[in-house]
Design a protein around this motif. Sequence first.
Motif, PDB file in Angstrom:
ATOM      1  N   PRO A   1      30.721 -34.685  58.760  1.00 30.13           N
ATOM      2  CA  PRO A   1      31.355 -34.912  57.450  1.00 30.13           C
ATOM      3  C   PRO A   1      31.466 -36.381  57.064  1.00 30.13           C
ATOM      4  O   PRO A   1      31.158 -36.754  55.929  1.00 30.13           O
ATOM      5  CB  PRO A   1      32.734 -34.262  57.615  1.00 30.13           C
ATOM      6  CG  PRO A   1      32.525 -33.193  58.645  1.00 30.13           C
ATOM      7  CD  PRO A   1      31.524 -33.756  59.597  1.00 30.13           C
ATOM      8  N   ARG A   2      31.930 -37.228  57.995  1.00 28.53           N
ATOM      9  CA  ARG A   2      32.094 -38.639  57.648  1.00 28.53           C
ATOM     10  C   ARG A   2      30.752 -39.273  57.279  1.00 28.53           C
ATOM     11  O   ARG A   2      30.661 -40.084  56.352  1.00 28.53           O
ATOM     12  CB  ARG A   2      32.723 -39.412  58.814  1.00 28.53           C
ATOM     13  CG  ARG A   2      32.968 -40.881  58.497  1.00 28.53           C
ATOM     14  CD  ARG A   2      33.624 -41.620  59.633  1.00 28.53           C
ATOM     15  NE  ARG A   2      32.780 -41.707  60.811  1.00 28.53           N
ATOM     16  CZ  ARG A   2      32.934 -42.609  61.781  1.00 28.53           C
ATOM     17  NH1 ARG A   2      33.927 -43.482  61.707  1.00 28.53           N
ATOM     18  NH2 ARG A   2      32.141 -42.623  62.815  1.00 28.53           N
TER      19      ARG A   2
ATOM     20  N   ILE B   1      28.093 -37.734  56.036  1.00 25.40           N
ATOM     21  CA  ILE B   1      27.691 -37.209  54.731  1.00 25.40           C
ATOM     22  C   ILE B   1      28.402 -37.959  53.613  1.00 25.40           C
ATOM     23  O   ILE B   1      27.785 -38.387  52.628  1.00 25.40           O
ATOM     24  CB  ILE B   1      27.998 -35.700  54.652  1.00 25.40           C
ATOM     25  CG1 ILE B   1      27.165 -34.930  55.670  1.00 25.40           C
ATOM     26  CG2 ILE B   1      27.764 -35.175  53.243  1.00 25.40           C
ATOM     27  CD1 ILE B   1      27.612 -33.493  55.873  1.00 25.40           C
ATOM     28  N   LYS B   2      29.712 -38.124  53.753  1.00 26.66           N
ATOM     29  CA  LYS B   2      30.490 -38.785  52.702  1.00 26.66           C
ATOM     30  C   LYS B   2      30.067 -40.236  52.525  1.00 26.66           C
ATOM     31  O   LYS B   2      29.990 -40.736  51.390  1.00 26.66           O
ATOM     32  CB  LYS B   2      31.979 -38.694  53.050  1.00 26.66           C
ATOM     33  CG  LYS B   2      32.528 -37.270  53.063  1.00 26.66           C
ATOM     34  CD  LYS B   2      33.900 -37.199  53.706  1.00 26.66           C
ATOM     35  CE  LYS B   2      34.313 -35.772  53.992  1.00 26.66           C
ATOM     36  NZ  LYS B   2      35.597 -35.677  54.740  1.00 26.66           N
TER      37      LYS B   2
ATOM     38  N   ALA C   1      23.218 -31.552  57.228  1.00 24.27           N
ATOM     39  CA  ALA C   1      24.612 -31.314  56.798  1.00 24.27           C
ATOM     40  C   ALA C   1      25.224 -30.053  57.401  1.00 24.27           C
ATOM     41  O   ALA C   1      26.181 -29.502  56.850  1.00 24.27           O
ATOM     42  CB  ALA C   1      24.706 -31.257  55.273  1.00 24.27           C
TER      43      ALA C   1
ATOM     44  N   MET D   1      29.080 -29.999  57.834  1.00 27.38           N
ATOM     45  CA  MET D   1      29.903 -30.451  56.715  1.00 27.38           C
ATOM     46  C   MET D   1      31.182 -29.628  56.600  1.00 27.38           C
ATOM     47  O   MET D   1      31.241 -28.461  56.989  1.00 27.38           O
ATOM     48  CB  MET D   1      29.114 -30.372  55.401  1.00 27.38           C
ATOM     49  CG  MET D   1      28.744 -28.981  54.936  1.00 27.38           C
ATOM     50  SD  MET D   1      27.904 -29.058  53.323  1.00 27.38           S
ATOM     51  CE  MET D   1      27.262 -27.393  53.190  1.00 27.38           C
ATOM     52  N   ASP D   2      32.207 -30.276  56.059  1.00 29.14           N
ATOM     53  CA  ASP D   2      33.468 -29.587  55.812  1.00 29.14           C
ATOM     54  C   ASP D   2      33.639 -29.349  54.314  1.00 29.14           C
ATOM     55  O   ASP D   2      32.760 -29.686  53.504  1.00 29.14           O
ATOM     56  CB  ASP D   2      34.647 -30.385  56.389  1.00 29.14           C
ATOM     57  CG  ASP D   2      34.766 -31.791  55.814  1.00 29.14           C
ATOM     58  OD1 ASP D   2      34.102 -32.086  54.782  1.00 29.14           O
ATOM     59  OD2 ASP D   2      35.518 -32.605  56.383  1.00 29.14           O
ATOM     60  N   GLU D   3      34.766 -28.755  53.960  1.00 31.29           N
ATOM     61  CA  GLU D   3      35.026 -28.426  52.556  1.00 31.29           C
ATOM     62  C   GLU D   3      34.983 -29.666  51.670  1.00 31.29           C
ATOM     63  O   GLU D   3      34.411 -29.645  50.568  1.00 31.29           O
ATOM     64  CB  GLU D   3      36.394 -27.754  52.443  1.00 31.29           C
ATOM     65  CG  GLU D   3      36.688 -27.136  51.096  1.00 31.29           C
ATOM     66  CD  GLU D   3      36.223 -25.692  51.001  1.00 31.29           C
ATOM     67  OE1 GLU D   3      35.863 -25.264  49.887  1.00 31.29           O
ATOM     68  OE2 GLU D   3      36.221 -25.000  52.032  1.00 31.29           O
ATOM     69  N   GLU D   4      35.592 -30.744  52.132  1.00 36.80           N
ATOM     70  CA  GLU D   4      35.645 -31.967  51.330  1.00 36.80           C
ATOM     71  C   GLU D   4      34.245 -32.530  51.090  1.00 36.80           C
ATOM     72  O   GLU D   4      33.925 -32.976  49.982  1.00 36.80           O
ATOM     73  CB  GLU D   4      36.521 -33.015  52.032  1.00 36.80           C
ATOM     74  CG  GLU D   4      36.713 -34.292  51.226  1.00 36.80           C
ATOM     75  CD  GLU D   4      37.554 -35.314  51.968  1.00 36.80           C
ATOM     76  OE1 GLU D   4      37.698 -36.439  51.436  1.00 36.80           O
ATOM     77  OE2 GLU D   4      38.056 -34.999  53.065  1.00 36.80           O
ATOM     78  N   ALA D   5      33.407 -32.513  52.123  1.00 34.27           N
ATOM     79  CA  ALA D   5      32.043 -33.020  51.968  1.00 34.27           C
ATOM     80  C   ALA D   5      31.264 -32.163  50.975  1.00 34.27           C
ATOM     81  O   ALA D   5      30.514 -32.678  50.130  1.00 34.27           O
ATOM     82  CB  ALA D   5      31.332 -33.058  53.314  1.00 34.27           C
TER      83      ALA D   5
END
Length: 483
Positions: A300-301, A303-304, A317, A320-324
């Motif tokens: 995630p980090r 990706i962001k 990815a 990835m998490d919800e935020e990403a």
Amino acid sequence: MIRVGKKYQRLIHGSGCACHSPQMGDVTQALTAFNRRGFLAGLTATAAAMGVPGPVLAQASGRPGRMLFRQLRLFDGKTDSLRDSAQVLIEGNRIASVDFAGEAPPADAKIIDCGGRVMTPGLIDAHWHTLFAALPLQALLTADAGYIYLAATVESRNTLLRGFTTVRDLGGPVFPFKQAIDDGFVVGPRIYPSGPMITTTGGHGDMRALSDLPRIPGGPLSAVERTGGAAIADNIGEVQLRVREQLLQGASQLKLVAGGGVSSPRSPLDMTTFSEAELRAAVDVARDWNTYVAAHAYAPRTIKRAIAAGAACIEHAHLMDEEAAQLMAAKGVWLSIQPFLSEADVPPMAGPSREKALEVIAATPRAYELARKHGLKTAFGSDLLFSAALTPRQGKMLTHLTRWHSNADILKMATSTNAELLALSGERNPYPGKLGVIEAGAYADLLIVDGNPLENIDLIATPEKSLALIMKDGAVVKNALPA
């Protein structure tokens, strides 16, 4: 002479093999002279040694002036259903017309009766490695360049015969190989090349021996870099240099390694490589050249950070998490992801690489669920690597998507949707015509399928049986239709 072990002899030996002829000896000498920058010259010498004049070396059945496909059911790459009683006229390497009224064919057209079979656009793989797909990693790190290119020539033809008429190459010294295909010396798909993946010291793709350390800035390149497997950059200036080098050679897009990877045993999946400023430097150069950066990122980090720097596409990815996912949706960033569902979809691995592969496999379902939930622009890629036994699963990988998508949506993803991603290369697009669709003016890349893939997507997984005809760029490369 190139010595090929028994395990890989089947890559280059076929029926009527002339490996021991005097002409093949000349061919072998030409191949041993190959290097990354001299590929085309070596291939021309090989053709001359075989007595084959110029670009006809790889021509299949040629390209007639006009060709009319009739009595077919049409999937145009964009709709959810077939249209019956279609006929498609090909002129040169383009589709001239699509007709449903049964108009009389031009007097000079070659007529091909499809007998009610289904026509689809040629398939597109958005994450492929032309030179790395069929050979084990150890062979790629140690083999002579001539052998690597020879094995890639065989695999390139196999890729096309699986129905994939276009690939986006996401890492490798593929520029001369692409030119050889475009010039007609090698049979294979269209290639959108990135050149060597650009990474940092210790990042995914840094396959240097530890004896090559410490790296001296400005010093000689390592073996991995000299052969074009990767390009290492550890500051903004080096990033700009490596990006410009690939664009100079004809890159249609750039591949930057923003985090760790599976096949590099010393790069953990959770690591983040380039700083945001370094990634942004690459994005800025790409924009100056009117193209884009695809960022390799799992965590995630990572990706962001890549999105914040302006990357237009995230490769993988899977973690990835919800935020990403929300950020990708908000920014309109593409997701290029691979449906890894079991160890059958990855090359044999051991140690840290196998552990990371299992982590990615376990995370794949949630990644696809997040992509659907947030309506991400999703491309299909297979990313099959390091195994001639694995590459035939290219179509099988596409069928994995039935867990999340309809058959029609799967086919659209592998044709018109993937073509939209390729078009992001803008002015650097090596094939600026329409791809992934069957309509007037589009490139004549098409398949004739025995059966209806909208009802049975598994037909794509058995191309040797199901694909009755394959055309790429207006040339027929396979025709198993009844006379």
